[in-house]
Design an enzyme around this catalytic site. Structure first.
Site, short mmCIF file in Angstrom:
data_model
loop_
_atom_site.label_atom_id
_atom_site.label_comp_id
_atom_site.label_asym_id
_atom_site.label_seq_id
_atom_site.Cartn_x
_atom_site.Cartn_y
_atom_site.Cartn_z
N ARG A 269 20.10 116.10 28.02
CA ARG A 269 20.04 115.40 26.73
C ARG A 269 18.61 114.97 26.42
O ARG A 269 17.91 114.46 27.29
CB ARG A 269 20.96 114.18 26.72
CG ARG A 269 22.42 114.55 26.92
CD ARG A 269 23.35 113.37 26.79
NE ARG A 269 24.71 113.77 27.13
CZ ARG A 269 25.74 112.93 27.17
NH1 ARG A 269 25.57 111.65 26.90
NH2 ARG A 269 26.95 113.36 27.49
N ARG A 284 19.40 106.39 32.14
CA ARG A 284 19.33 107.26 30.95
C ARG A 284 18.28 108.34 31.20
O ARG A 284 17.09 108.13 30.99
CB ARG A 284 18.98 106.42 29.72
CG ARG A 284 19.23 107.14 28.40
CD ARG A 284 18.87 106.24 27.22
NE ARG A 284 19.69 105.05 27.19
CZ ARG A 284 20.90 104.98 26.63
NH1 ARG A 284 21.41 106.03 26.04
NH2 ARG A 284 21.59 103.85 26.64
N GLU A 356 28.03 101.16 30.86
CA GLU A 356 28.95 102.29 30.69
C GLU A 356 28.80 103.31 31.82
O GLU A 356 27.70 103.70 32.17
CB GLU A 356 28.69 102.97 29.35
CG GLU A 356 29.59 104.17 29.10
CD GLU A 356 29.03 105.12 28.05
OE1 GLU A 356 29.39 106.30 28.11
OE2 GLU A 356 28.23 104.68 27.20
N SER A 359 33.21 107.49 29.34
CA SER A 359 33.72 107.37 27.98
C SER A 359 34.86 108.37 27.85
O SER A 359 34.68 109.57 28.10
CB SER A 359 32.60 107.69 26.98
OG SER A 359 32.97 107.35 25.67
N ARG A 398 25.23 107.55 37.48
CA ARG A 398 25.51 106.13 37.24
C ARG A 398 26.44 105.56 38.31
O ARG A 398 26.36 104.38 38.65
CB ARG A 398 26.09 105.92 35.84
CG ARG A 398 25.07 106.20 34.74
CD ARG A 398 25.50 105.69 33.39
NE ARG A 398 24.49 105.95 32.38
CZ ARG A 398 24.50 105.44 31.15
NH1 ARG A 398 25.49 104.63 30.78
NH2 ARG A 398 23.54 105.73 30.29
#
Length: 434
Positions: A269, A284, A356, A359, A398
């Site tokens: 990403r 991130r 988070e 999801s 994560r």
């Protein structure tokens, strides 16, 4: 993509639903475009009938005694004019259809009725909590200090090799990362009926359009330079969900629980729009790994499937004994293609906050309509759109961060969670500080 028939039926209701996202859907523009499309279609059909009638006129003139050449000459001028008008009407209909499709491709999914109102993540609602925030009895280090203290996490070398937002891991830390991946895959396939699947890490535009990343979110993607128009996948959701593109599944293929796929891939990403956020460490990054869960289900089963899928992601956190909370995303924070989403947020002592880690979303028939992913309903014998769902089960990096921070010890070493010890050669502790 939204069902154009449903939009035609009540564009104002569609606009009201999308307003809960903060998205402005112009019902007047849609109705005007749709009216133009209908008008062009009617004009083309009328002209086709006129051409057929004019063609018959040739035979009538010949039957009345006119020569073939004279009959054709008398009618051809009319036929040429009609043909030109048909071409113009057809071009207009095609142009309007393209405009309608572009409008719908840029329109997000409708929200489920129970999605809460809100403008941002601050308005998400906690619906459950598991465990209590870890109390260490000493000042918590974050995962960067822990990993660097062990001499096994190296952002500087990654920056030299590639650039910012990349990481190199060594030794036991790299093995722990792999152990988490294996544990997740083994759990989902052996306990919850997922089929493991391996997919390409590069996809074409059609695949990204099918799941909703294109055309709207191209800036978030890494596009490859070359003769082929390929993109690196932002998540395994894209290639795995596109397994169903342009396909009609037999009802027996779906079985009782639908199709469930578990897939481990790297994800890429650009993190456009996130500059300045989470620049430290592994929260991130441009490249990370996930174990993705994807469901194809019958429409009536999708609401229950979301609860089931989310529960499977939660089971990983519970097995690792990581405290977390479950939130339902509000209209202003939910993803473009989702109709309802739960986020799982794990406790990170180094940040003293929940972050988070998964999801889980129900997309209804939104992705399936874009992909034409269908099943044959045995009651009608006709193909119908499937419902698609996906969720992280979990984001591996994560999860590694959460294990490091929740299992850290005062001397900077890290205990290995019990369920991971078989994958770590029975090791109880991750290293000693360098």
């Amino acid at each position: 993509m939204l069902d154009i028939k449903a939009v035609r039926k009540d564009p104002v209701a569609v606009a009201d639903n999308l307003a809960r996202r903060g998205f402005s859907f112009d019902a007047t523009e849609f109705e005007a475009l749709d009216a133009r499309r209908k008008q062009a279609d009617v004009a083309a059909q009328t002209l086709q009938a006129e051409r057929k009638s004019a063609s018959k006129k040739i035979g009538e003139l010949i039957a009345g005694g006119m020569t073939v050449d004279d009959a054709k000459a008398q009618v051809n001028e009319t036929l040429e004019k009609i043909a030109s008008e048909i071409d113009a009407a057809t071009a207009e209909a095609q142009a309007v259809q393209v405009a309608l499709e572009a409008l719908l491709l840029g329109t997000p999914n409708l929200l489920a009725d129970d999605v809460p109102a809100g403008d941002s993540e601050e308005d998400n609602i906690e619906v459950a909590r598991w465990g209590e925030p870890t109390k260490l009895g000493f000042d918590a280090l974050d995962h960067v200090d822990l990993g660097e203290g062990l001499g096994q996490l190296d952002a500087a070398t990654a920056g030299k090799i590639t650039g910012a937002r990349f990481t190199v891991m060594y030794g036991e830390l790299a093995r722990l990362h792999r152990a988490l991946t294996q544990f997740m895959l083994n759990t989902h396939t052996s306990e919850y009926g997922y089929s493991e699947i391996y997919v390409p890490y590069m996809v074409n535009r059609d695949s990204l359009r099918g799941t909703g990343q294109l055309p709207k979110f191209e800036e978030d993607l890494f596009k490859l330079v070359g003769d082929q128009e390929y993109y690196l996948i932002p998540t395994a959701e894209v290639p795995v969900t596109n397994v169903g593109r342009d396909r009609i599944f037999d009802d027996k293929e779906l079985g009782e629980q639908g199709l469930r796929y578990a897939c481990h891939t790297p994800c890429f990403r650009s993190e456009a729009g996130s500059y300045g956020r989470d620049t430290r460490g592994m929260i991130r990054q441009h490249q990370f790994e996930k174990v993705e869960l994807v469901h194809f289900v019958r429409p009536e089963a999708s609401d229950a499937a979301l609860e089931t899928l989310t529960g499977h992601a939660e089971a990983i956190l519970q097995a690792l004994e990581l405290p977390y909370r479950k939130v339902i995303l509000c209209g202003g924070d939910i993803g473009f293609s989702a109709r309802k989403t739960y986020d799982l947020e794990v406790w990170l002592p180094g940040q003293a906050a929940y972050r988070e880690i998964s999801s889980c979303s129900n997309f209804g028939d939104y992705q399936a309509r874009r992909m034409q992913a269908r099943w044959r309903n045995p009651e009608t014998g006709k193909p119908e759109l499937l419902h698609t769902l996906n969720g992280s089960g979990l984001a591996v990096g994560r999860t590694l961060v959460a294990v490091l921070e929740n299992y850290q010890q005062a001397d900077g070493s890290v205990r290995v969670p019990d369920v991971l010890k078989p994958y770590m050669g029975g090791a109880d502790v991750l290293g000693k500080p360098a």
